[in-house]
Enzyme design. Structure first.
Site, PDB file in Angstrom:
ATOM      1  CB  SER A  98      43.803  35.899  40.623  1.00 10.85           C
ATOM      2  OG  SER A  98      43.821  36.658  40.787  1.00 10.85           O
ATOM      3  CG  ASP A 120      43.171  43.692  38.846  1.00  5.67           C
ATOM      4  OD1 ASP A 120      43.791  44.245  38.953  1.00  5.67           O
ATOM      5  OD2 ASP A 120      44.385  42.029  39.062  1.00  5.67           O
TER       6      ASP A 120
END
Length: 395
Positions: free
Chosen positions: A174, A232
């Protein structure tokens, strides 16, 4: 109007050490994974914005006046008034407190419930829908409206996104998606440059532009995950390891501090020692480094089981790979999600193939890749592999 056909890519990430300890104030060692998400950007029909995500079955297209009107309807909700007539709302949307919030510079601010509800209604997404295709569409709409509100008009482009990364495996799929979207939309809207010159295969943005990409990618991650750490999208942007040190409480640690705190301290030491080894390897690529890294994997996996985040499937993973003299550990959330296995350079291809066959026989999916990869990158489409071009064409 955007006139070039280009591609953007961003890597996934893997946490080598420090998962779960990181939320208790310890260091996590995250590195870029050489599995990437690719976005193809090209001019669209005038007045149309299209997005296709073949991996999750999304193919949507909107007229740009309708998207401008959506900004106006959101603005009307923010003022506590009736929405303006369709087609006229965008005239005053940039003065709205809510649009100012959407387009503002405070990256720590989450999208409001009101904003997301309006986007869901527009896209026909049910309240509470959490399937990947719903969240990906919601993040796309939010980032498009927010970036265009701050830097320019809603663009008339076609965007296709395809990923080598599995979804829901804790490998940063994502975030790689959000990083690619942020880079493409910021570039189309003129907030960052298009650094790829004619005849070049790849290019990267300046440090200042990467910082802007990262901040907008984090906003996209917030649409998808609510309260992500930010590690991330940072790895997806810069492509390098990132220590992340938030602080939360854990009931097991709080209940048994004398027992659990030494475990956390040991995990923290493993993260830092592993970082030192990895930093030394480029200058001294000795095979002696790998037994040390294998020991770190084994010790940390035992620690994670002590913390209660192991799973029988992860134990099975470790058993299968150990039968082939390989060393594994969980990565990310644990609880049966994803594991990583270290492949020293002297591992024979036959041993790797045998291990993969045994793992597949146990119901695991396997991806063979490398750690260490460049962050978000701009490509000429002709420089992409045939496999990537074929996947992006399936839209």
């Amino acid at each position: 109007m955007w006139r070039r056909e280009l591609a953007v890519s961003a890597p996934g990430k893997v946490i080598l050490h420090g998962e779960h300890a990181v939320v208790l104030g310890k260091v996590a060692l995250a590195v870029a994974l050489d599995l990437r998400t690719f976005l193809r950007l090209r001019p669209g029909a005038e007045g149309r914005l299209s997005v296709s995500l073949p991996g999750v079955g999304v193919r949507r297209s909107w007229d740009t006046p309708g998207l401008r009107a959506l900004r106006g309807r959101i603005a009307g909700k923010a003022r506590g008034k009736e929405a303006l007539p369709r087609g006229t709302e965008g005239l005053s949307c940039l003065n709205s407190p809510l649009l100012a919030s959407i387009a503002g510079d405070d990256e720590s601010k989450s999208p409001s419930v009101e904003q997301l509800d309006a986007l869901r209604e527009f896209a026909g997404i049910a309240a509470g829908a959490s399937a990947p295709e719903s969240l990906a569409t919601l993040a796309f709409l939010y980032m498009c409206l927010a970036i265009s509100a701050k830097y320019g008009d809603v663009p008339s482009v076609e965007i296709v996104v395809w990923s080598e990364l599995p979804t829901g495996a804790g490998l940063g799929s994502s975030a790689a998606y959000a990083v690619c979207l942020a880079a493409a939309l910021l570039m189309v809207c003129g907030a960052i440059s298009c650094p790829l010159q004619e005849g070049e295969s790849t290019a990267r943005w300046t440090e200042e532009e990467l910082t802007l990409i990262n901040s907008w990618a984090f906003r996209g991650e917030r649409v998808i995950h609510g309260n992500p750490s930010g590690v991330d999208n940072a790895v997806g942007t810069w492509g390098r390891w990132s220590p992340e040190i938030p602080s939360r409480k854990n009931h097991t640690v709080k209940e048994f501090p004398a027992i659990m705190n030494p475990v956390l301290d040991s995990i923290d030491a493993i993260s830092q020692e592993c970082q030192s080894v990895l930093e030394a390897m480029p200058a001294n690529p000795s095979p002696e480094h790998y037994p040390v890294l294998e020991e770190f994997f084994d010790i940390n996996q035992h620690h994670l089981n002590v913390l209660g985040v192991g799973h029988p499937s992860l134990d099975r993973l470790c058993q299968v790979t150990a039968s082939h003299s390989l060393h594994s550990k969980l990565t990310g959330a644990g609880g049966g999600g994803c594991g990583i296995t270290l492949l020293p350079p002297d591992t024979s291809p036959l041993a790797v193939e045998a291990a993969k066959q045994d793992l597949c026989a146990c119901g695991f999916e396997c991806w063979e890749t490398k750690i260490g990869a460049p962050g978000v990158t701009l490509h000429s489409c002709s420089s992409l592999s045939a496999q990537v071009l074929h996947a992006l064409a399936q839209s």
